[in-house]
Structure formats: C-alpha cells, structure tokens
Design an enzyme around this catalytic site. Structure first.
Site, PDB file in Angstrom:
ATOM      1  N   LYS A   1       6.791  16.378   1.880  1.00 36.40           N
ATOM      2  CA  LYS A   1       7.726  15.652   1.015  1.00 36.40           C
ATOM      3  C   LYS A   1       6.993  15.082  -0.201  1.00 36.40           C
ATOM      4  CE  LYS A   1       8.775  11.199   2.132  1.00 36.40           C
ATOM      5  NZ  LYS A   1       8.563  10.180   1.105  1.00 36.40           N
ATOM      6  N   ASN A   2       5.889  14.377   0.062  1.00 40.11           N
ATOM      7  CA  ASN A   2       5.233  13.668  -1.034  1.00 40.11           C
ATOM      8  C   ASN A   2       4.501  14.588  -2.005  1.00 40.11           C
ATOM      9  OD1 ASN A   2       6.324  11.348  -0.114  1.00 40.11           O
ATOM     10  ND2 ASN A   2       4.473  10.576   0.880  1.00 40.11           N
TER      11      ASN A   2
ATOM     12  N   ARG B   1      11.848   5.690  -5.091  1.00 44.98           N
ATOM     13  CA  ARG B   1      10.775   5.237  -5.988  1.00 44.98           C
ATOM     14  C   ARG B   1      10.035   6.385  -6.663  1.00 44.98           C
ATOM     15  NH1 ARG B   1       8.899   0.552  -6.417  1.00 44.98           N
ATOM     16  NH2 ARG B   1       7.017   1.561  -7.185  1.00 44.98           N
TER      17      ARG B   1
ATOM     18  N   CYS C   1      10.975  -2.265  -2.447  1.00 45.14           N
ATOM     19  CA  CYS C   1      11.658  -1.577  -1.343  1.00 45.14           C
ATOM     20  C   CYS C   1      11.269  -2.247  -0.048  1.00 45.14           C
ATOM     21  CB  CYS C   1      11.322  -0.086  -1.338  1.00 45.14           C
ATOM     22  SG  CYS C   1       9.667   0.251  -0.790  1.00 45.14           S
TER      23      CYS C   1
ATOM     24  N   ARG D   1       5.737  -3.036  -4.637  1.00 43.48           N
ATOM     25  CA  ARG D   1       5.406  -1.767  -5.275  1.00 43.48           C
ATOM     26  C   ARG D   1       5.594  -1.758  -6.799  1.00 43.48           C
ATOM     27  NH1 ARG D   1       7.672   2.894  -1.313  1.00 43.48           N
ATOM     28  NH2 ARG D   1       6.004   4.079  -2.282  1.00 43.48           N
TER      29      ARG D   1
ATOM     30  N   ASP E   1       1.205   5.899   6.167  1.00 39.86           N
ATOM     31  CA  ASP E   1       2.449   6.575   6.570  1.00 39.86           C
ATOM     32  C   ASP E   1       2.429   7.028   8.030  1.00 39.86           C
ATOM     33  OD1 ASP E   1       3.338   6.197   4.014  1.00 39.86           O
ATOM     34  OD2 ASP E   1       2.954   8.234   3.333  1.00 39.86           O
TER      35      ASP E   1
ATOM     36  N   ILE F   1      -2.264  -1.292   2.912  1.00 38.13           N
ATOM     37  CA  ILE F   1      -1.695  -0.673   1.707  1.00 38.13           C
ATOM     38  C   ILE F   1      -0.406  -1.384   1.274  1.00 38.13           C
ATOM     39  CG2 ILE F   1      -0.909   1.505   0.644  1.00 38.13           C
ATOM     40  CD1 ILE F   1      -3.826   1.636   1.530  1.00 38.13           C
TER      41      ILE F   1
ATOM     42  N   ARG G   1      15.514  11.326   4.807  1.00 34.93           N
ATOM     43  CA  ARG G   1      14.731  11.333   3.565  1.00 34.93           C
ATOM     44  C   ARG G   1      13.434  12.118   3.751  1.00 34.93           C
ATOM     45  NH1 ARG G   1      13.847   5.743   0.741  1.00 34.93           N
ATOM     46  NH2 ARG G   1      12.873   7.257  -0.623  1.00 34.93           N
TER      47      ARG G   1
HETATM   48  N1  EPU Z   1       0.446  -0.416  -6.530  1.00 40.86           N
HETATM   49  C1  EPU Z   1       0.374  -1.392  -7.507  1.00 40.86           C
HETATM   50  N2  EPU Z   1       0.620  -1.020  -8.802  1.00 40.86           N
HETATM   51  C2  EPU Z   1       0.925   0.255  -9.144  1.00 40.86           C
HETATM   52  C3  EPU Z   1       0.989   1.251  -8.145  1.00 40.86           C
HETATM   53  C4  EPU Z   1       0.736   0.881  -6.833  1.00 40.86           C
HETATM   54  O1  EPU Z   1       0.100  -2.560  -7.215  1.00 40.86           O
HETATM   55  O2  EPU Z   1       1.123   0.519 -10.341  1.00 40.86           O
HETATM   56  C5  EPU Z   1       0.209  -0.803  -5.110  1.00 40.86           C
HETATM   57  C6  EPU Z   1       1.497  -0.596  -4.291  1.00 40.86           C
HETATM   58  O3  EPU Z   1       2.364  -1.701  -4.396  1.00 40.86           O
HETATM   59  C7  EPU Z   1       0.941  -0.422  -2.899  1.00 40.86           C
HETATM   60  C8  EPU Z   1      -0.385   0.325  -3.154  1.00 40.86           C
HETATM   61  O4  EPU Z   1      -0.710   0.093  -4.523  1.00 40.86           O
HETATM   62  O5  EPU Z   1       0.683  -1.642  -2.294  1.00 40.86           O
HETATM   63  C9  EPU Z   1      -0.326   1.818  -2.893  1.00 40.86           C
HETATM   64  O6  EPU Z   1       0.628   2.421  -3.722  1.00 40.86           O
HETATM   65  P1  EPU Z   1       0.528   3.928  -4.233  1.00 40.86           P
HETATM   66  O7  EPU Z   1       0.833   3.929  -5.678  1.00 40.86           O
HETATM   67  O8  EPU Z   1      -0.716   4.551  -3.752  1.00 40.86           O
HETATM   68  O9  EPU Z   1       1.738   4.586  -3.444  1.00 40.86           O
HETATM   69  P2  EPU Z   1       2.961   5.404  -4.018  1.00 40.86           P
HETATM   70  O10 EPU Z   1       2.481   6.438  -4.960  1.00 40.86           O
HETATM   71  O11 EPU Z   1       4.028   4.470  -4.472  1.00 40.86           O
HETATM   72  C10 EPU Z   1       2.787   7.218  -2.165  1.00 40.86           C
HETATM   73  C11 EPU Z   1       3.712   7.807  -1.135  1.00 40.86           C
HETATM   74  C12 EPU Z   1       3.999   6.792  -0.052  1.00 40.86           C
HETATM   75  C13 EPU Z   1       2.668   6.407   0.592  1.00 40.86           C
HETATM   76  C14 EPU Z   1       1.702   5.871  -0.479  1.00 40.86           C
HETATM   77  C15 EPU Z   1       0.330   5.522   0.052  1.00 40.86           C
HETATM   78  C16 EPU Z   1       5.006   9.358  -2.473  1.00 40.86           C
HETATM   79  C17 EPU Z   1       6.314   9.745  -3.048  1.00 40.86           C
HETATM   80  N3  EPU Z   1       4.964   8.209  -1.786  1.00 40.86           N
HETATM   81  O12 EPU Z   1       3.476   6.095  -2.692  1.00 40.86           O
HETATM   82  O13 EPU Z   1       4.815   7.448   0.912  1.00 40.86           O
HETATM   83  O14 EPU Z   1       2.870   5.422   1.572  1.00 40.86           O
HETATM   84  O15 EPU Z   1       1.559   6.853  -1.531  1.00 40.86           O
HETATM   85  O16 EPU Z   1      -0.244   6.637   0.646  1.00 40.86           O
HETATM   86  O17 EPU Z   1       4.023  10.092  -2.607  1.00 40.86           O
HETATM   87  C18 EPU Z   1       6.356   7.606   2.696  1.00 40.86           C
HETATM   88  O18 EPU Z   1       6.317   8.833   2.556  1.00 40.86           O
HETATM   89  O19 EPU Z   1       6.889   7.059   3.697  1.00 40.86           O
HETATM   90  C19 EPU Z   1       5.742   6.751   1.667  1.00 40.86           C
HETATM   91  C20 EPU Z   1       6.038   5.461   1.521  1.00 40.86           C
END
Ligand code: EPU
Length: 423
Positions: free
Chosen positions: A22-23, A94, A118, A123, A309, A331, A401
């Site tokens: 998915k991701n 998101r 969320c 986030r 995850d 995280i 999802r």
């Molecule tokens: N963060 C910030 N500022 C930013 C971006 C992130 O503070 O600008 C913080 C977030 O709030 C969080 C941490 O950094 O506490 C990690 O966020 P990251 O940006 O790495 O995650 P993401 O890109 O929003 C993706 C996956 C998530 C997965 C995370 C961590 C996708 C679509 N989503 O999210 O997947 O948990 O990386 O590996 O790729 C899921 O599939 O259930 C899911 C939540």
C-alpha cells in the site's frame, strides 16, 4: 457497516499470497504527475486507499485505467493539470500530501490541503515544506491549504538535512528534485523499502537518483521524465501481519512473495520469541517452536528498525507470550489505541505514555471490539484467532484501507473467520 467475526482456536496451515505494498503504491501513483507519458504499475494492491489516490489524481487531470480487477493501473497525465488538491479528498487520507512535490516540480505551483491530524498522532508537514522551501518554494498557509510557488517557476537543487528521517518528506522531496534545476541531496533520508521502490521506478522514468536505501540520497534534476512500467514491491507490513497469524493461532503458514530483507528486524524479534522463520523459494514459512511465544521487548524505529506499522500486531502476539514484554512506540505519539480493546478480550496491558507493558496470559476471550486505525484493527483480528469464542471487529473500513480480503486470506489457511455485512 460490515464487521469481521473470528472464532478462535483453529490452527492454520497453508499459503497466503502477500499483495503489493500500500505505502509504495501510494507514492508511486503520484509519480505519474511528473511525466506526460503513461506510468503503469503492476502488483497494485486492491484497497480503498488506492481508490482514494485514484480519485485524487483524476481530480488533478490524470486519466487512469485498470486491468486485472485493479492489480494493473495505467495512469497518464498528458493533458492540462489542475494544481489544487481539495480538502474533501485529502482529509480522507494523509498520503494525499504526496502530490505536493510532483505538482510543484511539474507546474511550478500547487495548492494542497493540509491533511490534519489522525488517530495515531498530529503528523505535521513541516519537514516536507522546509525541504521544498530550501529548493526555492515559497509556501504560505491560507484557509487550511498550503499555497506553494517555485521561485522563477522552477525548483532548484539544494542540500537538505532532515531533522527526522520522515518517509513522506523523503518521497515528496525526491519526486520534486527529479525535475529541479541542479542537484539535490537529502541527508538523514528515510531508508524504507518503499523509498527504494519509488527511486527504482523514477529511474525507469529517466530520473537520476543515487543512494536510495541509505541515509543520503542524491538527485540530479533532468528536463523531463518519460513513461515506464513498474511492479509494486511486496507489502512488508501485510507480510509481517500474516507471519504472526500461525504464531498466535498455531500451525504453519508460508507467506508467498515474502523476503527476509523486507522484515529482518521483525524476524529477529520473532526468533527471540521462539518462532522459526524459514526463507523458501516462494516466500517465508513461519511456525512457533513451542506452545507459547516468549516475551520480547520491542522499540519502534525508522527502517531498518522495528516498524511502527507492526507494533499493534506484535502486541497481539505478546498478549499470549510467556512473560512480560515492554513495547516502546517512538514514531507516533498515540499509537496504542488497540491496547484497551485487547484488554477487553482479557489481555494484561498497562500503557504509560509511549510505553506499553504487556504481561502474557494463558487465555483470552472473544468480545465485540473496534479500533480507530488500520493496524489496530488487524491486531484485534490476530488476537481473535486464539481467543476463546467469538471476536467481532467493527469499523471494517479501517481494514479495507490496507488489507485486501483479510477474511479470504485467513479463511484460506483454516481460520474460522467471516465478513458479516452490516445492516
Ligand atoms: N513528522 C513530522 N513532520 C513532518 C513529517 C513527519 O513531525 O513533516 C513526524 C510524524 O508526525 C511522525 C514521524 O515524523 O511522528 C514519522 O512520520 P513519517 O513522515 O515518517 O510518516 P508518513 O510518511 O506520514 C508513512 C506511512 C505510515 C508509517 C510511517 C512510518 C505512508 C502512506 N504512510 O507515513 O503508514 O507508519 O511512514 O513508517 O507511507 C500505515 O500504513 O498504517 C501507516 C500509518
């Protein structure tokens, strides 16, 4: 609303096919905005999040057709592009924020709704926007929307040091940098397999990227990208989830398409818990060595560490372990919503801030439960595989999802599980 009903106590045996990630798909799809030639993805998972991304890209002007019931998607952005990503779609998912980098790279401007928080945490998007600002984008927040404009109409290469290895920010900046003028270096970049998959696809489209899979990625901007065909990498989170099923329920399951390199830190913890994971030609075969897993301590970290995850699913296993385990979530600040539901099924869990202490119990009992996010929901199904009696997991839309046909996949290896249509 549909629910999933599981009656526990059936050992599992057989094979489960693991879908595309998915991701990975959710970041590969917006990459289509970077070219006016078609991008075809194969091994795309059939999930509601993919439908949401399809709707978003169509709203921006992409033409999307699918074959094999959605497993193959061809996307084309050869016409005019709408550069506004609307709140009505973005709020549903998101990952919609992953259109920001590509839109800005292609058109020099974009208006993208901020997704908001969320269930698992606030986030924010500061790492994405600070990175794009370094590349010469001016970004203002107006009425809940990010208004971004590249200085002189084109982004410029820059050296960007991330304060945290954010997955989404790495993807957004990497895509933006493919068409920027000059060289971009992302330091402290995320190293997840989904990043490597995106870089591999972008290279097929003509991008010049090096270092993906390490914490420093270098992207040399080019004038244009062309079309490509790319298979989506295996979903390591779906893989880890189904690897836990025979550990919890008993029996042996082979997860087809699984590779150790996708789940190494997770498999290390399973080994410490007394689980055999064997790499076969077709995937990964999993079996618990004794009657109950041993307790293990787990801390979530960016890849290659233990994935956040898989934390909820691991907790479901540790509920039945022999001894006390400590789970630390590093995280997301609010990712233990499954704990009180597992407690309703008889688990012994105490949560203090980002730490959960789980003392394994002999028996758990089925109950009606519900969860507020995707991974939490599936952890309740896993617990239900061993709990006595019936577990009814409500709010199945969370599962849809990110998991394709959970009832079919677990039912296929002998679980007593069904999807019950809601009234
Ligand atoms: N963060 C910030 N500022 C930013 C971006 C992130 O503070 O600008 C913080 C977030 O709030 C969080 C941490 O950094 O506490 C990690 O966020 P990251 O940006 O790495 O995650 P993401 O890109 O929003 C993706 C996956 C998530 C997965 C995370 C961590 C996708 C679509 N989503 O999210 O997947 O948990 O990386 O590996 O790729 C899921 O599939 O259930 C899911 C939540």
């Amino acid at each position: 609303m549909d629910s999933i009903v599981v009656r526990g106590g059936k050992p599992l045996s057989g094979q489960i096919e693991i879908a595309g990630a998915k991701n990975a798909a959710l970041t590969l799809m917006p990459a289509t905005l970077l070219s006016d030639e078609p991008l075809t993805l194969t091994n795309t998972p059939r999930l509601s999040d993919i439908k949401t991304m399809t709707l978003l890209l169509e709203s921006l002007g992409a033409e999307i057709s699918s074959l094999q019931d959605g497993k193959v998607q061809t996307m084309s952005c050869h016409g005019a592009i709408n550069t506004t990503a609307d709140y009505d779609i973005v709020r549903k998912m998101r990952a919609s924020n992953l259109v920001l980098g590509p839109l800005l790279a292609r058109e020099g401007h974009a208006i993208v709704s901020l997704p908001g928080g969320c269930a698992i945490g606030a986030r924010p998007m500061d790492i994405h926007t600070d990175g794009l600002a370094k590349m010469g984008a001016e970004i203002d927040l107006k009425d809940g929307y990010l208004h971004a404009k590249a200085d002189g109409g084109k982004l410029k290469g820059a050296v960007i040091d991330f304060p945290f290895a954010s997955v989404g920010a790495t993807e957004n900046i990497m895509m933006a940098a493919t068409l920027a003028k000059g060289t971009t270096v992302i330091n402290n970049a995320a190293r997840e397999p989904e990043i490597v998959d995106l870089a591999t696809c972008l290279r097929k489209m003509g991008a010049q990227i090096e270092g993906d899979g390490t914490s420093s990625i270098t992207i040399q901007g080019v004038d244009r990208l062309h079309g490509a065909t790319h298979p989506v990498v295996t979903d390591r989170i779906e893989l880890g989830t189904y690897m836990l099923a025979p550990v919890i329920a008993g029996g042996e399951v082979e997860c087809l398409g699984g590779r150790m390199s996708l789940v190494a830190s997770f498999a290390e913890k399973l080994d410490a818990a007394g689980v055999d994971v064997q790499e076969t030609k077709a995937g990964l075969k999993v079996k618990l060595r004794g009657d109950r897993p041993h307790a293990v301590d787990v801390t979530t970290e960016p890849f290659p560490g233990f994935p956040t995850d898989l934390q909820a699913q691991m907790m479901a296993m540790l509920c039945f372990a022999d001894g006390t385990s400590v789970l630390e979530e590093k995280i997301f600040e609010n990712r233990f919503m499954h704990a009180p539901e597992l407690v309703r099924m008889g688990a012994d869990i105490e949560v203090h801030g980002g730490t959960a202490t789980v003392t394994g119990v002999d028996r758990m009992k089925g109950a009606p439960v519900m969860a507020t996010d995707l991974r939490a929901s599936v952890s309740l199904i896993l617990a239900g595989l061993r709990a006595e009696g019936e577990t009814q997991v409500n709010r199945v839309y969370h599962l849809d999802r990110g998991y394709e046909d959970v009832a079919g996949k677990l039912g296929g290896v002998g679980a007593d599980i069904e999807r019950v249509p809601g009234s």
